[in-house]
Motif scaffolding. Sequence first.
Motif, PDB file in Angstrom:
ATOM      1  N   LYS A  95       0.839  -1.192   0.000  1.00  0.00           N
ATOM      2  CA  LYS A  95       0.000   0.000   0.000  1.00  0.00           C
ATOM      3  C   LYS A  95       0.877   1.247   0.000  1.00  0.00           C
ATOM      4  O   LYS A  95       1.860   1.328   0.740  1.00  0.00           O
ATOM      5  N   LEU A  96       0.509   2.225  -0.829  1.00  0.00           N
ATOM      6  CA  LEU A  96       1.205   3.506  -0.899  1.00  0.00           C
ATOM      7  C   LEU A  96       0.355   4.554  -0.195  1.00  0.00           C
ATOM      8  O   LEU A  96      -0.839   4.687  -0.471  1.00  0.00           O
ATOM      9  N   LEU A  97       0.977   5.291   0.719  1.00  0.00           N
ATOM     10  CA  LEU A  97       0.302   6.364   1.445  1.00  0.00           C
ATOM     11  C   LEU A  97       0.990   7.678   1.131  1.00  0.00           C
ATOM     12  O   LEU A  97       2.223   7.730   1.038  1.00  0.00           O
ATOM     13  N   PHE A  98       0.217   8.744   0.977  1.00  0.00           N
ATOM     14  CA  PHE A  98       0.798  10.029   0.600  1.00  0.00           C
ATOM     15  C   PHE A  98      -0.203  11.144   0.877  1.00  0.00           C
ATOM     16  O   PHE A  98      -1.402  10.895   1.075  1.00  0.00           O
ATOM     17  N   GLY A 101      -1.950  18.048  -1.768  1.00  0.00           N
ATOM     18  CA  GLY A 101      -2.761  19.198  -1.436  1.00  0.00           C
ATOM     19  C   GLY A 101      -3.216  19.176   0.014  1.00  0.00           C
ATOM     20  O   GLY A 101      -4.294  19.684   0.339  1.00  0.00           O
ATOM     21  N   GLY A 102      -2.419  18.556   0.883  1.00  0.00           N
ATOM     22  CA  GLY A 102      -2.730  18.507   2.306  1.00  0.00           C
ATOM     23  C   GLY A 102      -3.707  17.426   2.714  1.00  0.00           C
ATOM     24  O   GLY A 102      -4.052  17.317   3.898  1.00  0.00           O
ATOM     25  N   ILE A 103      -4.164  16.617   1.774  1.00  0.00           N
ATOM     26  CA  ILE A 103      -5.136  15.553   2.050  1.00  0.00           C
ATOM     27  C   ILE A 103      -4.432  14.201   1.980  1.00  0.00           C
ATOM     28  O   ILE A 103      -3.596  13.962   1.108  1.00  0.00           O
ATOM     29  N   GLY A 104      -4.770  13.296   2.910  1.00  0.00           N
ATOM     30  CA  GLY A 104      -4.159  11.978   2.946  1.00  0.00           C
ATOM     31  C   GLY A 104      -4.868  10.992   2.044  1.00  0.00           C
ATOM     32  O   GLY A 104      -6.099  10.893   2.058  1.00  0.00           O
ATOM     33  N   GLY A 120       4.659   3.327  -8.924  1.00  0.00           N
ATOM     34  CA  GLY A 120       3.219   3.472  -8.763  1.00  0.00           C
ATOM     35  C   GLY A 120       2.680   4.308  -9.906  1.00  0.00           C
ATOM     36  O   GLY A 120       3.311   4.432 -10.963  1.00  0.00           O
ATOM     37  N   ALA A 121       1.514   4.907  -9.706  1.00  0.00           N
ATOM     38  CA  ALA A 121       0.909   5.769 -10.719  1.00  0.00           C
ATOM     39  C   ALA A 121       1.402   7.197 -10.553  1.00  0.00           C
ATOM     40  O   ALA A 121       1.610   7.665  -9.429  1.00  0.00           O
ATOM     41  N   ALA A 122       1.579   7.908 -11.665  1.00  0.00           N
ATOM     42  CA  ALA A 122       1.984   9.310 -11.586  1.00  0.00           C
ATOM     43  C   ALA A 122       0.897  10.158 -10.933  1.00  0.00           C
ATOM     44  O   ALA A 122       1.197  11.119 -10.217  1.00  0.00           O
ATOM     45  N   HIS A 123      -0.374   9.793 -11.142  1.00  0.00           N
ATOM     46  CA  HIS A 123      -1.436  10.610 -10.553  1.00  0.00           C
ATOM     47  C   HIS A 123      -1.498  10.460  -9.040  1.00  0.00           C
ATOM     48  O   HIS A 123      -2.187  11.229  -8.364  1.00  0.00           O
ATOM     49  N   SER A 124      -0.749   9.485  -8.499  1.00  0.00           N
ATOM     50  CA  SER A 124      -0.619   9.352  -7.051  1.00  0.00           C
ATOM     51  C   SER A 124       0.620  10.082  -6.536  1.00  0.00           C
ATOM     52  O   SER A 124       0.952   9.962  -5.353  1.00  0.00           O
TER      53      SER A 124
END
Length: 294
Positions: A95-98, A101-104, A120-124
Motif C-alpha cells: 500500500k502507498l500512502l501520501f 494538497g494537504g489531504i491523505g 506506482g501511478a503518476a497521478h498518485s
Amino acid sequence: MRVRRWTWSTLLSASALMMPLGAGAVEFTCWNPGGAGLVAGAAEYWTPEKIANAIPFGETIPPGESGFPGQLRNLKDSEAERAPIDEAPYKFGGKLLFTLGGIGYQASAQFVADDRIVMGAAHSAWGNGNQATNIRFYQGYAGGGGILYQIDRVAVLLRWTEVAGNPPSLARSQFDYSVMRTTAASAVGKYELGIAGAGVGEDVTITGYPSRLDGGAYMYRETARIAAQAGTAYDARPHPMYGGGASGGAWFVTADNVHKAVSVVSSGAPDGVYGPSFTQDTADLVTIVKNGCP
C-alpha cells in the motif's frame, strides 16, 4: 518544480554501475517527498488512525466516456480474489500512502527493477500542480502491518505534468507512472521491468488494493486480456477491481518463473482498465532516481 533533461552521455557519467542506455533524452521532475517523520527519532506521520482515514485514490472513467464497449459480462466481486501476499510476486507489492494538497490518500505500488525502486501511478505523485509529500510504502500490507519503507526521491515524466489535468484517457495513461527510491533495500525481492512486455491478446495479472473490496485492506488480483495498444498505453479488459485504491498496482506476466511488471493501473471502469506500456524512458528514469536525481 525541479525539471531536468537527461541525455545518454549525462546518464553514463552519473554512475559506473549503470547499464548501457539508448540514445535520446528523458525529461522529468524529481523531488524529496519525505515530509514529516523522516528525522531520526521523530514520530511516524502515518498513524493507524491516519491510515484508516486515508482516501482511496483512483481515476474511474465515467460510463460512456471510456471507449470500452459496454458491459463485457456481469462482473462480480468474486472475479477479483485476494492475492497471496506472502508469495512472489505479490509480496513485492504493498500500500502507498501520501498527501496531496494537504489531504491523505492511499493507493498501490510495488518494488520494480531494483531493490530500492518502487513504482506506482503518476497521478498518485503529482496532480493539480502539487507534488505529493509524506509518501510511505507499506510492503506486504494486509489488514494493517507490513514493512514500512521511507521514500526520499520521487520522479514523474515531464509529459505527465503537461497532461495531468486532462480527463483520464488512453493517451494520457502513457505517462501515468512514478518512480520512487526507498531509503532501505527491499527485503522480499522485486519485479523485473518489462519493456513493451505484453502484446494484444495476452493475459496479464493486475494487482492492487481496491477500496470496494474489504475497504482496501487487502491486496487483490484479477486477470485481464490486453485488447488494444495505442502509442505506449494498454487497454485491458475487464476490470472487476475498478474504483479507488488500486491505482499504481502492477500488471505482470510470468515466464520461466520470472515475474515482469509491464504496466501499472492508471484509470478505468468496470469494463476495462488503462495503463502505460513501459519503455526505455522508464528504464532511464529508474536509473536516474536510483542515483538520487543528481
